[in-house]
Motif scaffolding. Structure first.
Motif, PDB file in Angstrom:
ATOM      1  N   GLU A 223      55.680 104.071  52.594  1.00  0.00           N
ATOM      2  CA  GLU A 223      55.481 102.627  52.476  1.00  0.00           C
ATOM      3  C   GLU A 223      55.696 102.038  53.867  1.00  0.00           C
ATOM      4  N   PHE A 224      54.775 101.208  54.331  1.00  0.00           N
ATOM      5  CA  PHE A 224      54.789 100.770  55.726  1.00  0.00           C
ATOM      6  C   PHE A 224      54.616  99.267  55.833  1.00  0.00           C
ATOM      7  N   GLY A 225      55.412  98.651  56.696  1.00  0.00           N
ATOM      8  CA  GLY A 225      55.271  97.232  56.972  1.00  0.00           C
ATOM      9  C   GLY A 225      55.442  96.969  58.455  1.00  0.00           C
ATOM     10  N   THR A 226      54.780  95.939  58.947  1.00  0.00           N
ATOM     11  CA  THR A 226      54.895  95.620  60.368  1.00  0.00           C
ATOM     12  C   THR A 226      54.562  94.156  60.619  1.00  0.00           C
ATOM     13  N   THR A 227      55.082  93.637  61.723  1.00  0.00           N
ATOM     14  CA  THR A 227      54.766  92.304  62.193  1.00  0.00           C
ATOM     15  C   THR A 227      55.051  92.253  63.683  1.00  0.00           C
ATOM     16  N   LEU A 228      54.746  91.125  64.295  1.00  0.00           N
ATOM     17  CA  LEU A 228      55.064  90.909  65.697  1.00  0.00           C
ATOM     18  C   LEU A 228      56.291  90.016  65.806  1.00  0.00           C
ATOM     19  N   ARG A 229      56.983  90.106  66.914  1.00  0.00           N
ATOM     20  CA  ARG A 229      58.133  89.249  67.138  1.00  0.00           C
ATOM     21  C   ARG A 229      57.674  87.836  67.480  1.00  0.00           C
ATOM     22  N   ASP A 230      58.564  86.889  67.326  1.00  0.00           N
ATOM     23  CA  ASP A 230      58.223  85.477  67.505  1.00  0.00           C
ATOM     24  C   ASP A 230      57.564  85.215  68.859  1.00  0.00           C
ATOM     25  N   GLY A 231      56.421  84.530  68.814  1.00  0.00           N
ATOM     26  CA  GLY A 231      55.740  84.124  70.028  1.00  0.00           C
ATOM     27  C   GLY A 231      54.832  85.152  70.653  1.00  0.00           C
ATOM     28  N   VAL A 232      54.827  86.388  70.153  1.00  0.00           N
ATOM     29  CA  VAL A 232      53.954  87.424  70.706  1.00  0.00           C
ATOM     30  C   VAL A 232      52.513  87.147  70.284  1.00  0.00           C
ATOM     31  N   PRO A 233      51.551  87.231  71.197  1.00  0.00           N
ATOM     32  CA  PRO A 233      50.146  86.974  70.844  1.00  0.00           C
ATOM     33  C   PRO A 233      49.644  87.929  69.766  1.00  0.00           C
ATOM     34  N   ASP A 234      48.674  87.467  68.982  1.00  0.00           N
ATOM     35  CA  ASP A 234      48.086  88.293  67.927  1.00  0.00           C
ATOM     36  C   ASP A 234      47.583  89.615  68.510  1.00  0.00           C
ATOM     37  N   TYR A 235      47.652  90.655  67.673  1.00  0.00           N
ATOM     38  CA  TYR A 235      47.284  92.004  68.131  1.00  0.00           C
ATOM     39  C   TYR A 235      46.570  92.731  67.003  1.00  0.00           C
ATOM     40  N   VAL A 236      45.482  93.402  67.326  1.00  0.00           N
ATOM     41  CA  VAL A 236      44.744  94.191  66.341  1.00  0.00           C
ATOM     42  C   VAL A 236      45.295  95.621  66.345  1.00  0.00           C
ATOM     43  N   LEU A 237      45.954  95.992  65.255  1.00  0.00           N
ATOM     44  CA  LEU A 237      46.519  97.332  65.103  1.00  0.00           C
ATOM     45  C   LEU A 237      45.469  98.240  64.473  1.00  0.00           C
TER      46      LEU A 237
ATOM     47  N   GLU B  85      44.748  92.760  61.738  1.00  0.00           N
ATOM     48  CA  GLU B  85      45.173  91.817  62.765  1.00  0.00           C
ATOM     49  C   GLU B  85      46.596  91.355  62.480  1.00  0.00           C
ATOM     50  N   LEU B  86      47.482  91.629  63.436  1.00  0.00           N
ATOM     51  CA  LEU B  86      48.887  91.267  63.287  1.00  0.00           C
ATOM     52  C   LEU B  86      49.166  89.922  63.945  1.00  0.00           C
ATOM     53  N   SER B  87      50.085  89.191  63.340  1.00  0.00           N
ATOM     54  CA  SER B  87      50.564  87.926  63.867  1.00  0.00           C
ATOM     55  C   SER B  87      52.046  87.828  63.539  1.00  0.00           C
ATOM     56  N   TYR B  88      52.805  87.115  64.360  1.00  0.00           N
ATOM     57  CA  TYR B  88      54.227  86.995  64.064  1.00  0.00           C
ATOM     58  C   TYR B  88      54.470  86.138  62.821  1.00  0.00           C
ATOM     59  N   ARG B  89      53.435  85.487  62.331  1.00  0.00           N
ATOM     60  CA  ARG B  89      53.562  84.687  61.112  1.00  0.00           C
ATOM     61  C   ARG B  89      53.246  85.495  59.852  1.00  0.00           C
ATOM     62  N   ARG B  90      52.785  86.746  60.017  1.00  0.00           N
ATOM     63  CA  ARG B  90      52.350  87.552  58.874  1.00  0.00           C
ATOM     64  C   ARG B  90      53.192  88.823  58.754  1.00  0.00           C
ATOM     65  N   GLY B  91      53.655  89.095  57.550  1.00  0.00           N
ATOM     66  CA  GLY B  91      54.312  90.363  57.249  1.00  0.00           C
ATOM     67  C   GLY B  91      53.314  91.262  56.538  1.00  0.00           C
ATOM     68  N   CYS B  92      52.805  92.273  57.228  1.00  0.00           N
ATOM     69  CA  CYS B  92      51.727  93.104  56.694  1.00  0.00           C
ATOM     70  C   CYS B  92      52.285  94.406  56.118  1.00  0.00           C
ATOM     71  N   VAL B  93      51.794  94.795  54.949  1.00  0.00           N
ATOM     72  CA  VAL B  93      52.288  96.000  54.286  1.00  0.00           C
ATOM     73  C   VAL B  93      51.139  96.840  53.750  1.00  0.00           C
ATOM     74  N   GLY B  94      51.392  98.136  53.626  1.00  0.00           N
ATOM     75  CA  GLY B  94      50.403  99.058  53.074  1.00  0.00           C
ATOM     76  C   GLY B  94      50.980 100.455  53.003  1.00  0.00           C
ATOM     77  N   ARG B  95      50.145 101.407  52.618  1.00  0.00           N
ATOM     78  CA  ARG B  95      50.571 102.798  52.513  1.00  0.00           C
ATOM     79  C   ARG B  95      49.996 103.603  53.670  1.00  0.00           C
ATOM     80  N   LEU B  96      50.782 104.571  54.117  1.00  0.00           N
ATOM     81  CA  LEU B  96      50.319 105.525  55.124  1.00  0.00           C
ATOM     82  C   LEU B  96      50.328 106.915  54.514  1.00  0.00           C
ATOM     83  N   PHE B  97      49.274 107.695  54.780  1.00  0.00           N
ATOM     84  CA  PHE B  97      49.195 109.077  54.313  1.00  0.00           C
ATOM     85  C   PHE B  97      49.044 110.010  55.506  1.00  0.00           C
ATOM     86  N   PHE B  98      49.833 111.077  55.488  1.00  0.00           N
ATOM     87  CA  PHE B  98      49.745 112.113  56.516  1.00  0.00           C
ATOM     88  C   PHE B  98      49.560 113.470  55.848  1.00  0.00           C
ATOM     89  N   ARG B  99      48.687 114.299  56.433  1.00  0.00           N
ATOM     90  CA  ARG B  99      48.598 115.700  56.034  1.00  0.00           C
ATOM     91  C   ARG B  99      49.592 116.468  56.882  1.00  0.00           C
TER      92      ARG B  99
END
Length: 230
Positions: free
Chosen positions: A73-87, A160-174
């Motif tokens: 289970e994976f979640g990520t965001t940017l710290r306050d004031g950091v410009p938007d970033y495409v992960l 697209e990450l933003s410090y205003r958004r808490g993004c979540v999803g699943r990661l799969f690894f072989r």
């Protein structure tokens, strides 16, 4: 959202017991990059620096020793004031105890695996909340690197990450040879830095040690990450 405001951490590495067999001590793994590592639950780990924040849940992975597929289970965001970033998906990798670095599974690999469907079913009862984001990340967003096998939703190659958004999803690894006990790292590359979230696949004895001594272990690591007095 619940705020991850305290610098708490836990059993990132093997716990050893002192001579009095009463006070376990924690060996904190070294990420090799400047960051703070925290614990938000027995199976929930977080790490962050001045640019990015990463949180993961790995209860299911810890219960999947020997399996060649790992779900996080994976979640990520940017710290306050950091410009938007495409992960993008190639910005994420996992390091295993033997030092190998594994990329995310491809969408084709994910959809072709019979084991993935079993993981999705088990995840419904073997998961923990990772809803621990900084207070500014008040908007939800989906990380769609993978979609459920029985879902019409499409998989995406980026988010697209933003410090205003808490993004979540699943990661799969072989994982060739199967999941093993020991220290793992989830690596996430942001625009200007790398965050390495540690998680240890625990043996039964380590799991019992963590459960029994949670308060003591948490206090030790809190002290380790306390800002130094000027």
């Amino acid at each position: 959202m619940r705020i991850a405001c305290s610098l708490l951490a836990g059993l990132f590495a093997l716990v050893s017991v002192g001579l009095d067999a009463q006070q376990p001590t924690v060996q904190i793994p070294q990420p090799g990059v400047p960051q703070i590592m925290t614990l938000e639950g027995t199976w929930v780990r977080a790490a962050y620096n001045n640019e990015g924040y990463v949180i993961l849940g790995y209860r299911l992975a810890n219960n999947s020793i020997g399996n060649e597929w790992m779900l996080l289970e994976f979640g990520t965001t940017l710290r306050d004031g950091v410009p938007d970033y495409v992960l993008k998906r190639d910005a994420i990798s996992m390091e295993t105890p033997d030092g190998k670095t594994l990329p995310l599974a491809t969408v084709d690999e994910h959809r072709a695996s019979n084991e993935v469907r079993s993981l999705q079913t088990r995840e419904k009862v073997q998961r923990d909340s990772i809803n621990y984001f900084p207070p500014s990340a008040s908007q939800a967003c989906r990380i769609g690197f993978f979609s459920d096998l029985d879902s019409p939703a499409m998989a995406w190659d980026q988010v697209e990450l933003s410090y205003r958004r808490g993004c979540v999803g699943r990661l799969f690894f072989r994982v060739p040879g199967g999941i093993t006990y020991g220290q793992h790292w989830l690596n996430v590359k942001f625009q200007n830095s790398l965050v390495r979230a540690p998680f240890r696949i625990l043996t039964k004895d380590e799991e019992k040690m963590l459960s029994k001594n949670y308060g003591s272990i948490r206090k030790q690591v809190q002290e380790a990450f306390k800002p130094k007095k000027k």
